[in-house]
Design a protein around this motif. Sequence first.
Motif: not given
Length: 655
Positions: A592, A594, A598
């Motif tokens: 998850h 960043r 992306t």
Amino acid sequence: MLPLPNLAAPSRAHRRPLLPRLGAAARRARAVVVFAAASVAVVALPAFATPAATVAAPVTAPAAPGTAATAVLEDGGLNLADSVSVLEDPSQRMSLADVERAARAGRFARTEHDGDDLNFGYRTSALWLQFTITTEQPRLLEVGFPGLDDVRLYAPTAGGGYVETATGDRAPLSSRPILHRHFVFPIAATGGVPATYYMRIASAGTLTVPLTLWSERALALHDRTTYAALALYFGCLLALATYNLLLYFTLRERSYLTYVAFTLSMAIGQASLVGLGNEFVWGRFVGWGDAALPVGFALAGVFGLWFTRDLLALAKVSPTLDRILLVHIAAFAVAVALAGASYRYAALLTSVAGATGAVAAIAAGVVAAIHRQSTARFYLWAWTLMLLGVATLALRNLGLLPTNTFTIYALLFASVVEALLLSFALAYRIVLLTADRERLQREALATARGAEQALETTVAWRTRELALANAELESTLATLERVAATDRLTGAWNRRWFETAAHAEIERATRHATPLSLLLVDLDHFKAVNDRLGHAGGDETLVGVSDLIAENIRGSDSLTRWGGEEFVVLLPQTDLAGASTLAEKLRGLIQHARLPATCPVTASVGVAQYRAGQRLEDFIGAADAALYRAKARGRNCVEAATPAPHLQLATGSGA
């Protein structure tokens, strides 16, 4: 008819010290000089002295077939060079019967020779010699060149036939009819009747054939003087080698060692040349007895020229001459290597390199003298004489100079004079070094008195400066150690550091009975990340993952970039369950996170706990096996290594 001349063989001695440096050594050097001077007198005089003539029974040696020449055999011996006819056998297959037929056909011819002895140079042919002797008393026939490979005398018998006596330096010493450094054959009394003898000579080396007829008493008198002089000569060589070897152990200067090697090599060559080696040292080793002559002189060339380079600092004084000497050194080394396979080529190469190397070494002495080197004058005089002796011997071997007393023993005479001059060079070098030391001591004392006060101030300032420098150095070393132990891209520890740290943690866990676990984290499908983002984006992703893991482990844990997209997390005091919990947490954080552009990244994690007695490779292998199972399950998951049934997990805190 002309009377045949007397032949008195000379004797020799050799010296050659080097360059030490203290006052006590100077006194020893002066003693060496005196001893060398005495050696010159003792050794050189027998070379030119002819023993008092003692009339013995007459011996007839014809000057040509069909004629007779009568000479009185004296204690000096009777040289037969002018009484010999020669037949060359290129095939080396002629039998005595063939030779007798050739003699009856008049094919034997008188040979011309410039010196006292017969010297046919290097030949592949065998030579048959014919000579006639008439004597009332038994005599001894000496072939005075011990380097001949095959010497066979055919003596007539009462029944009209011939008896063969075969010897040579390739035959055992026991084959010689009389134990002697040369080849000596008994000659029976002929009762006043002329007796024709044949001798076959063959050798891979130079065919030098000094033939001398002796009475037993004459040869004994001659040998007494010769053996005494040769003993003194070789004693000098051994004394010089020992003396300079001790100097080498004291001063550790290579020139002394090369001189010792040169002296011992010269001793080997000369012992073979004069026959003492075969008679007293290596007579039972026939192969070495044959090769000792070229090997000894070739090694003397190697070490003698190397000593020249060291003594004259030739690489600095004249690089061109230095390279020329190196070429000659290589030629001598090749001659050493050839000696076992081809005596002839080894001897030829040694002779040629000896003649040309002598010129090069003398040129080196001249150049060093021009550059005002302190020892160059002594070296130039000493080695000019020595190398002229080498060149004389080499040219005689090649048949370019006549064979006589001077050319046979030129090297030995030159070596005696060389030893004396180099002894003076040794003493002179010591005097110079002692004077330089005293001058430096006076200058140092004057400087110390004038600088005493300034020194105290300087010491204090330097102490502060050194303290600052040490602090800066420690900081720099710490930085360098950190750089050497970390991965340049991510800042994590590198594999080299990990192996050291892992061994330390394993030892600590074993000593305190605490658990130790390891995570092997591999980013899934990382090639696709590089393909999509490029290598710069991939590198940025690796840095992001490394930072994420580092932020979520303890200070006692360590993160290592294992290679490519793999990371290793070492977890002290953590059991398998705690390590698995941390692995699942890190997997979720990576999934998850960043990260650049992306681009989603997942990770598979293998977990293992160390068990007692396990090697580091097996510890890592267990985690790697678990990682492969996670990959097989579809990636983005955690797999723990299955503990062995006997594994007792110590209780520890989770991560």
